[in-house]
Design a protein around this motif. Structure first.
Motif, PDB file in Angstrom:
ATOM      1  N   ASP A  90     -25.459  32.033 -49.332  1.00 47.03           N
ATOM      2  CA  ASP A  90     -24.483  32.896 -48.844  1.00 47.03           C
ATOM      3  C   ASP A  90     -24.277  33.851 -49.973  1.00 47.03           C
ATOM      4  OD1 ASP A  90     -21.943  31.660 -50.496  1.00 47.03           O
ATOM      5  OD2 ASP A  90     -23.230  29.980 -49.708  1.00 47.03           O
ATOM      6  N   ALA A  91     -23.396  34.972 -49.648  1.00 46.81           N
ATOM      7  CA  ALA A  91     -23.137  35.951 -50.382  1.00 46.81           C
ATOM      8  C   ALA A  91     -22.265  35.589 -51.842  1.00 46.81           C
ATOM      9  CB  ALA A  91     -22.527  37.193 -49.566  1.00 46.81           C
ATOM     10  N   GLU A  92     -21.134  34.679 -51.355  1.00 48.64           N
ATOM     11  CA  GLU A  92     -20.368  34.167 -52.238  1.00 48.64           C
ATOM     12  C   GLU A  92     -21.054  33.419 -53.358  1.00 48.64           C
ATOM     13  OE1 GLU A  92     -16.255  31.596 -52.458  1.00 48.64           O
ATOM     14  OE2 GLU A  92     -16.288  33.459 -51.298  1.00 48.64           O
ATOM     15  N   GLY A  93     -21.809  32.529 -52.852  1.00 53.97           N
ATOM     16  CA  GLY A  93     -22.819  31.659 -53.567  1.00 53.97           C
ATOM     17  C   GLY A  93     -23.686  32.465 -54.558  1.00 53.97           C
ATOM     18  N   ARG A  94     -24.280  33.567 -54.450  1.00 57.16           N
ATOM     19  CA  ARG A  94     -24.858  34.516 -55.141  1.00 57.16           C
ATOM     20  C   ARG A  94     -24.312  34.894 -56.119  1.00 57.16           C
ATOM     21  NH1 ARG A  94     -26.642  36.809 -49.878  1.00 57.16           N
ATOM     22  NH2 ARG A  94     -28.159  35.487 -49.075  1.00 57.16           N
ATOM     23  N   GLY A 112     -42.873  18.867 -67.159  1.00 62.50           N
ATOM     24  CA  GLY A 112     -42.579  20.049 -67.678  1.00 62.50           C
ATOM     25  C   GLY A 112     -41.342  20.793 -66.937  1.00 62.50           C
ATOM     26  N   ILE A 113     -41.236  20.499 -65.743  1.00 56.46           N
ATOM     27  CA  ILE A 113     -40.095  21.010 -64.946  1.00 56.46           C
ATOM     28  C   ILE A 113     -39.005  20.285 -64.447  1.00 56.46           C
ATOM     29  CG2 ILE A 113     -39.625  22.413 -62.945  1.00 56.46           C
ATOM     30  CD1 ILE A 113     -42.596  23.681 -62.998  1.00 56.46           C
ATOM     31  N   LEU A 114     -37.749  20.341 -64.985  1.00 59.51           N
ATOM     32  CA  LEU A 114     -36.784  19.551 -64.712  1.00 59.51           C
ATOM     33  C   LEU A 114     -36.361  19.506 -63.266  1.00 59.51           C
ATOM     34  CD1 LEU A 114     -34.647  17.047 -65.334  1.00 59.51           C
ATOM     35  CD2 LEU A 114     -33.451  18.867 -66.311  1.00 59.51           C
ATOM     36  N   GLN A 115     -36.102  18.489 -62.309  1.00 63.54           N
ATOM     37  CA  GLN A 115     -35.702  18.635 -61.190  1.00 63.54           C
ATOM     38  C   GLN A 115     -34.014  18.899 -61.246  1.00 63.54           C
ATOM     39  OE1 GLN A 115     -37.570  17.029 -57.665  1.00 63.54           O
ATOM     40  NE2 GLN A 115     -35.749  16.339 -56.872  1.00 63.54           N
ATOM     41  N   GLN A 116     -33.480  19.944 -61.050  1.00 64.82           N
ATOM     42  CA  GLN A 116     -32.090  20.124 -61.086  1.00 64.82           C
ATOM     43  C   GLN A 116     -31.589  21.600 -60.542  1.00 64.82           C
ATOM     44  OE1 GLN A 116     -30.655  21.839 -65.300  1.00 64.82           O
ATOM     45  NE2 GLN A 116     -29.774  19.883 -65.367  1.00 64.82           N
ATOM     46  N   ASP A 117     -30.319  21.475 -60.072  1.00 67.29           N
ATOM     47  CA  ASP A 117     -29.648  22.578 -59.692  1.00 67.29           C
ATOM     48  C   ASP A 117     -29.061  23.152 -60.439  1.00 67.29           C
ATOM     49  OD1 ASP A 117     -28.066  24.476 -58.187  1.00 67.29           O
ATOM     50  OD2 ASP A 117     -27.595  22.849 -56.529  1.00 67.29           O
ATOM     51  N   PHE A 118     -29.410  24.754 -60.526  1.00 73.30           N
ATOM     52  CA  PHE A 118     -28.720  25.471 -61.748  1.00 73.30           C
ATOM     53  C   PHE A 118     -27.066  25.475 -61.748  1.00 73.30           C
ATOM     54  CE2 PHE A 118     -26.939  29.675 -63.085  1.00 73.30           C
ATOM     55  CZ  PHE A 118     -27.008  29.400 -64.374  1.00 73.30           C
ATOM     56  N   MET A 119     -26.544  25.407 -60.347  1.00 71.78           N
ATOM     57  CA  MET A 119     -25.175  25.454 -59.924  1.00 71.78           C
ATOM     58  C   MET A 119     -24.522  24.166 -60.439  1.00 71.78           C
ATOM     59  SD  MET A 119     -24.973  28.287 -59.235  1.00 71.78           S
ATOM     60  CE  MET A 119     -23.108  28.529 -58.784  1.00 71.78           C
ATOM     61  N   LYS A 120     -25.504  23.131 -60.534  1.00 72.27           N
ATOM     62  CA  LYS A 120     -24.740  21.658 -61.166  1.00 72.27           C
ATOM     63  C   LYS A 120     -25.287  21.353 -62.511  1.00 72.27           C
ATOM     64  CE  LYS A 120     -24.682  20.022 -56.519  1.00 72.27           C
ATOM     65  NZ  LYS A 120     -25.261  18.984 -55.277  1.00 72.27           N
ATOM     66  N   LEU A 124     -36.610  31.368 -79.987  1.00 69.19           N
ATOM     67  CA  LEU A 124     -35.749  31.923 -78.974  1.00 69.19           C
ATOM     68  C   LEU A 124     -35.838  30.935 -77.763  1.00 69.19           C
ATOM     69  CD1 LEU A 124     -37.095  35.560 -79.532  1.00 69.19           C
ATOM     70  CD2 LEU A 124     -34.780  34.739 -79.964  1.00 69.19           C
ATOM     71  N   ARG A 125     -34.506  30.842 -77.138  1.00 73.12           N
ATOM     72  CA  ARG A 125     -34.367  29.759 -76.138  1.00 73.12           C
ATOM     73  C   ARG A 125     -34.345  30.582 -74.711  1.00 73.12           C
ATOM     74  NH1 ARG A 125     -30.672  26.286 -75.671  1.00 73.12           N
ATOM     75  NH2 ARG A 125     -31.651  24.674 -74.971  1.00 73.12           N
ATOM     76  N   MET A 126     -35.111  30.057 -73.778  1.00 78.41           N
ATOM     77  CA  MET A 126     -35.168  30.886 -72.364  1.00 78.41           C
ATOM     78  C   MET A 126     -35.107  29.600 -71.342  1.00 78.41           C
ATOM     79  SD  MET A 126     -38.443  32.733 -70.820  1.00 78.41           S
ATOM     80  CE  MET A 126     -38.252  33.245 -69.027  1.00 78.41           C
ATOM     81  N   LEU A 127     -34.054  29.777 -70.395  1.00 83.24           N
ATOM     82  CA  LEU A 127     -33.962  29.045 -69.290  1.00 83.24           C
ATOM     83  C   LEU A 127     -34.553  29.592 -68.187  1.00 83.24           C
ATOM     84  CD1 LEU A 127     -32.615  26.581 -67.751  1.00 83.24           C
ATOM     85  CD2 LEU A 127     -30.770  27.926 -67.619  1.00 83.24           C
ATOM     86  N   GLU A 128     -35.869  29.070 -67.503  1.00 83.51           N
ATOM     87  CA  GLU A 128     -36.237  29.395 -66.365  1.00 83.51           C
ATOM     88  C   GLU A 128     -35.676  28.723 -65.246  1.00 83.51           C
ATOM     89  OE1 GLU A 128     -40.811  30.735 -64.734  1.00 83.51           O
ATOM     90  OE2 GLU A 128     -40.704  29.542 -66.786  1.00 83.51           O
ATOM     91  N   VAL A 129     -34.863  29.309 -64.415  1.00 80.11           N
ATOM     92  CA  VAL A 129     -34.423  28.670 -62.959  1.00 80.11           C
ATOM     93  C   VAL A 129     -35.397  28.881 -61.779  1.00 80.11           C
ATOM     94  CG1 VAL A 129     -32.417  28.578 -61.364  1.00 80.11           C
ATOM     95  CG2 VAL A 129     -32.226  29.274 -63.779  1.00 80.11           C
ATOM     96  N   GLY A 130     -35.667  28.017 -61.186  1.00 80.23           N
ATOM     97  CA  GLY A 130     -36.522  28.131 -60.101  1.00 80.23           C
ATOM     98  C   GLY A 130     -38.056  28.059 -60.671  1.00 80.23           C
ATOM     99  N   ALA A 131     -38.459  27.256 -61.353  1.00 80.29           N
ATOM    100  CA  ALA A 131     -39.900  27.315 -62.187  1.00 80.29           C
ATOM    101  C   ALA A 131     -40.882  27.109 -61.248  1.00 80.29           C
ATOM    102  CB  ALA A 131     -39.719  26.840 -63.556  1.00 80.29           C
ATOM    103  N   LEU A 132     -41.906  27.792 -61.545  1.00 79.44           N
ATOM    104  CA  LEU A 132     -43.192  27.438 -60.530  1.00 79.44           C
ATOM    105  C   LEU A 132     -44.134  26.853 -61.401  1.00 79.44           C
ATOM    106  CD1 LEU A 132     -43.261  30.513 -58.081  1.00 79.44           C
ATOM    107  CD2 LEU A 132     -42.631  28.089 -57.543  1.00 79.44           C
ATOM    108  N   SER A 133     -44.459  27.301 -62.712  1.00 84.04           N
ATOM    109  CA  SER A 133     -45.355  26.749 -63.450  1.00 84.04           C
ATOM    110  C   SER A 133     -44.959  26.514 -64.910  1.00 84.04           C
ATOM    111  CB  SER A 133     -46.540  28.011 -63.509  1.00 84.04           C
ATOM    112  OG  SER A 133     -47.630  27.712 -64.573  1.00 84.04           O
TER     113      SER A 133
END
Length: 306
Positions: free
Chosen positions: A192-196, A159-167, A126-135
């Motif tokens: 901003d609200a539109e970005g969310r 173990g945590i890739l430096q990446q912007d989810f939006m990119k 099962l594949r999981m994508l954790e955005v904004g991972a802390l640990s």
């Protein structure tokens, strides 16, 4: 004269990133932690508004106030302090508590997770994508149930890739899509609200499509989006309440299957029930509560037609 701490570069998207995990900060009180984080959020919002208007003077003034508070480093330490187990800790524990009942019909919780992990290995990971991972050591990671991909704007841990989810590059096929995406205290950092709204819509690109015909109980709540927000984003916003959030998620093809509200946080598990809708209605920023004490958290969807 006290030396002014050198400012670090700010991240323009997702509101300056998340706290690092390489160091444990000195303990500060809950009250001081909350006050510091709130002040930084207000200043960052003021700075983003000034930047959008091209007001260089106001941007410089906000930068000076942020520096006076100790800069991004102090903010990151306060944010990390809130992640300690005695301050609420690992939000993925809630997710695992929701998943455990469907992982196995027999045995203790620990046995259920083990049995499910073995079943998953026998079929597919099962594949999981954790955005904004802390640990890399949260409960989801320790369960051995998921093949976890972790990304963060300011990763300082292996173990945590430096990446912007939006990119993040879009998946080319199902081997690059995920069974579950975690947005734990991420959506509220989008400036901003539109970005969310764009972030929520983009999750559909990275989630697998629902599979109705399956014999695996493990799939009953998947594919899903795990979302955690500060409780006031939903309970005390001028522009957002539970009904409004659910309407937005339903329009994207999600159904709320689990939720939990505490004094500080709201947790949701949204199961994807359909392919990306051909027609998505427009959701504008509209007042749902009045009062001077309300915050301005909101989500805007521009709508889409297929």
């Amino acid at each position: 004269m006290t030396a002014v701490r050198k400012k670090k570069k700010t991240v323009k998207s997702l509101a300056y990133g998340r706290p690092p995990t390489v160091q444990r900060p000195k303990s500060i009180s809950r009250k001081a932690t909350k006050a510091l984080i709130n002040e930084h959020h207000l200043l960052e919002k003021r700075r983003a508004q000034a930047a959008a208007k091209g007001d260089i003077t106001a941007v410089a003034a906000a930068d000076a106030e942020i520096a006076a508070l100790g800069g991004l480093e102090t903010y990151q330490q306060a944010s990390l302090q809130g992640q300690r187990n005695d301050r609420g800790g690992d939000s993925s524990r809630v997710l695992m508590d929701w998943l455990k009942p469907v992982l196995s019909t027999l045995g203790s919780s620990a046995a259920a997770v083990t049995a499910a992990a073995e079943a998953a290995k026998a079929t597919e990971s099962l594949r999981m994508l954790e955005v904004g991972a802390l640990s890399t050591n949260n409960e989801c990671s320790r369960s051995n149930l998921f093949d976890v991909s972790r990304i963060d704007l300011n990763s300082q841990s292996q173990g945590i890739l430096q990446q912007d989810f939006m990119k993040r590059p879009l998946p080319v096929d199902d081997t690059e899509r995920f069974d579950i995406i975690s947005l734990s205290l991420v959506l509220n950092f989008v400036p901003d609200a539109e970005g969310r709204g764009q972030m929520l819509f983009r999750t559909l690109e990275f989630l697998k499509l629902p599979v109705k015909d399956t014999s695996s109980r493990l799939r009953e709540l998947l594919p899903s989006l795990f979302m955690v927000l500060p409780a006031p984003c939903v309970t005390n916003s001028r522009y957002m309440d539970e009904a409004n959030l659910e309407a937005i998620m339903n329009a994207l093809g999600y159904t709320k299957v689990r939720s939990k509200t505490t004094h500080k946080l709201v947790y949701y598990l949204w199961t994807r029930e359909s392919p990306t809708p051909e027609h998505i209605p427009i959701f504008k920023k509209a007042e749902v509560r009045s009062g001077r004490s309300r915050n301005n958290f909101s989500i805007v969807l521009r709508g889409a037609s297929g």
